[in-house]
Design a protein around this motif. Structure first.
Motif, PDB file in Angstrom:
ATOM      1  N   PRO A  73       0.919  -1.229   0.045  1.00 29.08           N
ATOM      2  CA  PRO A  73       0.216   0.196  -0.250  1.00 29.08           C
ATOM      3  C   PRO A  73       0.615   1.063   0.135  1.00 29.08           C
ATOM      4  CG  PRO A  73      -0.937  -1.542   1.197  1.00 29.08           C
ATOM      5  CD  PRO A  73       0.412  -1.638   1.399  1.00 29.08           C
ATOM      6  N   ARG A  74       2.290   1.333   0.317  1.00 36.00           N
ATOM      7  CA  ARG A  74       3.133   2.212   0.610  1.00 36.00           C
ATOM      8  C   ARG A  74       2.934   3.032  -1.276  1.00 36.00           C
ATOM      9  NH1 ARG A  74       6.928   2.198   5.537  1.00 36.00           N
ATOM     10  NH2 ARG A  74       6.965   4.413   5.312  1.00 36.00           N
ATOM     11  N   VAL A  75       3.760   1.562  -1.725  1.00 34.82           N
ATOM     12  CA  VAL A  75       3.759   2.025  -2.683  1.00 34.82           C
ATOM     13  C   VAL A  75       3.138   2.541  -3.488  1.00 34.82           C
ATOM     14  CG1 VAL A  75       5.278   1.196  -5.226  1.00 34.82           C
ATOM     15  CG2 VAL A  75       5.788   0.722  -2.951  1.00 34.82           C
ATOM     16  N   MET A  76       1.729   1.512  -3.085  1.00 30.49           N
ATOM     17  CA  MET A  76       0.339   2.197  -4.162  1.00 30.49           C
ATOM     18  C   MET A  76       0.754   3.949  -3.856  1.00 30.49           C
ATOM     19  SD  MET A  76      -1.897  -0.707  -3.947  1.00 30.49           S
ATOM     20  CE  MET A  76      -3.329  -0.243  -4.443  1.00 30.49           C
ATOM     21  N   SER A  77       0.406   3.888  -2.977  1.00 28.58           N
ATOM     22  CA  SER A  77       0.411   5.572  -2.540  1.00 28.58           C
ATOM     23  C   SER A  77       0.754   6.793  -3.334  1.00 28.58           C
ATOM     24  CB  SER A  77       0.191   5.973  -1.212  1.00 28.58           C
ATOM     25  OG  SER A  77       1.924   5.484  -0.921  1.00 28.58           O
ATOM     26  N   LEU A  78       1.683   6.658  -3.554  1.00 21.23           N
ATOM     27  CA  LEU A  78       2.943   6.945  -4.462  1.00 21.23           C
ATOM     28  C   LEU A  78       2.605   7.130  -5.922  1.00 21.23           C
ATOM     29  CD1 LEU A  78       5.146   8.834  -5.275  1.00 21.23           C
ATOM     30  CD2 LEU A  78       7.053   6.560  -5.697  1.00 21.23           C
ATOM     31  N   VAL A  79       2.122   5.355  -6.531  1.00 22.44           N
ATOM     32  CA  VAL A  79       1.485   5.984  -7.822  1.00 22.44           C
ATOM     33  C   VAL A  79       0.233   6.415  -7.589  1.00 22.44           C
ATOM     34  CG1 VAL A  79       0.975   3.300  -8.953  1.00 22.44           C
ATOM     35  CG2 VAL A  79       2.591   3.171  -8.271  1.00 22.44           C
ATOM     36  N   VAL A  80      -0.639   6.216  -7.316  1.00 20.88           N
ATOM     37  CA  VAL A  80      -2.169   6.836  -7.243  1.00 20.88           C
ATOM     38  C   VAL A  80      -1.328   8.714  -7.795  1.00 20.88           C
ATOM     39  CG1 VAL A  80      -3.399   7.422  -5.642  1.00 20.88           C
ATOM     40  CG2 VAL A  80      -2.667   5.557  -5.440  1.00 20.88           C
ATOM     41  N   PHE A  81      -0.863   9.006  -6.182  1.00 20.59           N
ATOM     42  CA  PHE A  81      -0.027   9.828  -6.229  1.00 20.59           C
ATOM     43  C   PHE A  81      -0.005  10.326  -7.881  1.00 20.59           C
ATOM     44  CE2 PHE A  81       2.522  14.006  -4.510  1.00 20.59           C
ATOM     45  CZ  PHE A  81       1.290  15.176  -4.730  1.00 20.59           C
ATOM     46  N   THR A  82       1.855   9.964  -8.488  1.00 20.46           N
ATOM     47  CA  THR A  82       1.824  10.313  -9.442  1.00 20.46           C
ATOM     48  C   THR A  82       0.985  10.420 -10.277  1.00 20.46           C
ATOM     49  OG1 THR A  82       3.272   8.709  -9.493  1.00 20.46           O
ATOM     50  CG2 THR A  82       4.506  10.310  -8.863  1.00 20.46           C
ATOM     51  N   ALA A  83       0.333   8.971 -11.126  1.00 16.96           N
ATOM     52  CA  ALA A  83      -0.219   8.871 -12.011  1.00 16.96           C
ATOM     53  C   ALA A  83      -1.399   9.878 -11.779  1.00 16.96           C
ATOM     54  CB  ALA A  83      -0.732   7.446 -11.513  1.00 16.96           C
ATOM     55  N   PHE A  84      -1.895  10.601 -10.864  1.00 13.67           N
ATOM     56  CA  PHE A  84      -2.850  11.389 -10.633  1.00 13.67           C
ATOM     57  C   PHE A  84      -2.803  12.819 -11.419  1.00 13.67           C
ATOM     58  CE2 PHE A  84      -5.252  15.119  -7.689  1.00 13.67           C
ATOM     59  CZ  PHE A  84      -5.989  15.128  -8.056  1.00 13.67           C
ATOM     60  N   VAL A  85      -1.304  12.786 -10.639  1.00 15.39           N
ATOM     61  CA  VAL A  85      -0.965  14.634 -11.193  1.00 15.39           C
ATOM     62  C   VAL A  85      -0.593  14.238 -12.679  1.00 15.39           C
ATOM     63  CG1 VAL A  85       0.779  15.733 -10.795  1.00 15.39           C
ATOM     64  CG2 VAL A  85       0.640  15.061  -9.159  1.00 15.39           C
ATOM     65  N   GLY A  86       0.299  12.851 -12.758  1.00 13.63           N
ATOM     66  CA  GLY A  86      -0.023  12.992 -14.465  1.00 13.63           C
ATOM     67  C   GLY A  86      -1.150  13.128 -15.377  1.00 13.63           C
ATOM     68  N   LEU A  87      -2.274  13.007 -14.566  1.00 13.45           N
ATOM     69  CA  LEU A  87      -3.998  12.760 -15.501  1.00 13.45           C
ATOM     70  C   LEU A  87      -4.388  14.360 -15.169  1.00 13.45           C
ATOM     71  CD1 LEU A  87      -6.468  11.682 -16.968  1.00 13.45           C
ATOM     72  CD2 LEU A  87      -6.630  11.368 -13.754  1.00 13.45           C
ATOM     73  N   MET A  88      -3.760  14.922 -14.624  1.00 14.96           N
ATOM     74  CA  MET A  88      -4.188  16.261 -14.244  1.00 14.96           C
ATOM     75  C   MET A  88      -3.480  17.686 -14.652  1.00 14.96           C
ATOM     76  SD  MET A  88      -6.999  15.958 -12.127  1.00 14.96           S
ATOM     77  CE  MET A  88      -7.720  17.969 -11.792  1.00 14.96           C
TER      78      MET A  88
END
Lengths: 62, 312
Positions: free
Chosen positions: B26-41
């Protein structure tokens, strides 16, 4: 004879079953709301099924 | 009399739902979520909120699936490392086969769902990322080369590109620079960790740079990578996703990071041992903040652009 005493192992299994159940429910909800969102935003409502339908004839686009 | 014999002793092997979640890192997932979210936004085109939410969720799940595959393959070395010995497989709560099955099925599910929710280019990209992390990094590189962290870092750097691909359906200079930012950041981040967690990697016989090339060389490479990272981070500020806020943040953060790299390079091993690796720990903690603030600043620029401010 039924099992009347709840062992710690039963709690763990209950937790797992509940987790899987809720995950599946969440998945169903996601697919449902994604479909609603796609259709509202003009996504395709019918796929190509290898037969000619009135909606894919040239007249439909004129 | 009953034909049922209950085993009243508590078997330690019974996993909880949380153990299966832990397989997804889950901790690695949180980095994935955040950077993917920024990439999308930060992408020039928007997507409907539900499509964006679903896409991020399944990118995260794909990242989690590759984490499960990594834990399946690395169970033997996880068992000998203090930091990882309590993970579900080495502790005996989850069978290796279960982790493999979970990883493979979730990989397939996340790729198909991302394709249906967004587009098949993004889905293909996610499939490649999972393959890269599970096979190229975990199976091929991790145990065979001290460059494992450098090349394997690409897997962690793809999510902002996938987020961008969800919105645009392709790749561009901006998304490549976001990739390069995470890619170049990974080595100094992990090598700083390896400097003060040395006994763990030694015991697991993972060819960390600290083991194969020595600690002074690792210190030099940390400084080299912080120097190489700076122009990449600043260059992103000169593209369409950047702006004055990002550029100011990038300049300050990179100056601090290079100073940290310089401090690590200058120190001797005796000095580091004397204060229990204080500088190395400080730089490691700062590296987390470094990445968070860079992507946070990109998000701020996107927010400002949406109200007619920000950008160039």
């Amino acid at each position: 004879m039924p099992i009347t005493e709840t062992h710690e192992i039963h709690n763990r299994r209950m937790g797992r079953n509940l987790g899987v159940g809720l995950t599946l429910l969440a998945f169903v909800a996601i697919v449902f709301f994604l479909t609603v969102s796609k259709i509202r935003n003009g996504g395709a409502m019918e796929g190509f099924d290898h037969t000619v339908r009135p909606s894919i004839t040239e007249e439909a686009y004129e | 009399m009953s034909d049922f014999t209950a085993n009243t002793s508590s078997p330690p092997q019974e996993a909880t739902f949380g153990d299966y979640l832990a397989l997804l890192k889950p901790r690695v997932m949180s980095l994935v979520v955040f950077t993917a979210f920024v990439g999308l936004m930060v992408a020039p085109q928007g997507v409907p909120p539900m499509v964006g939410f679903t896409a991020i969720l399944f990118i995260a799940l794909g990242g989690g699936a590759s984490g499960a595959l990594n834990m399946w393959y690395d169970a033997d070395i996880d068992a000998v490392m203090k930091r990882t010995s309590g993970r579900p497989i080495p502790s005996g709560r989850v069978a290796p086969g279960e982790a493999l099955g979970l990883g493979l099925w979730l990989s397939a599910l996340s790729v198909v769902m991302l394709g249906l929710a967004a587009n098949w280019f993004a889905a293909g990209f996610l499939a490649f990322t999972i393959f890269f992390y599970a096979v190229v990094y975990t199976i091929w590189l991790k145990r065979s080369t001290p460059q494992n962290i450098v090349i394997g870092g690409a897997a962690g750097a793809f999510p902002p590109m996938i987020g961008w691909a969800v919105a645009t359906g392709g790749v561009s200079l901006e998304s490549v620079l976001m990739f390069a930012l995470v890619f170049m950041w990974t080595p100094p981040h992990f090598w700083a960790l390896a400097l003060f967690m040395k006994s763990d990697y030694d015991a697991a016989k993972v060819p960390m740079l600290t083991v194969t090339h020595g600690r002074p060389h690792t210190r030099k490479m940390i400084l080299a990578y912080t120097l190489l990272l700076s122009p990449v981070a600043i260059a992103a500020g000169l593209t369409t996703i950047g702006g004055p806020v990002y550029l100011a943040a990038a300049v300050v953060l990179n100056l601090i990071f290079v100073k940290g790299g310089y401090d690590i390079w200058r120190r001797t091993e005796d000095a580091a041992r004397a204060d229990d690796y204080r500088t190395e720990k400080k730089v490691f903690r700062f590296s987390l903040l470094y990445l968070f603030l860079h992507f946070g600043a990109l998000l701020v620029e996107a927010g400002l652009r949406s109200v007619g401010l920000g950008g160039w």
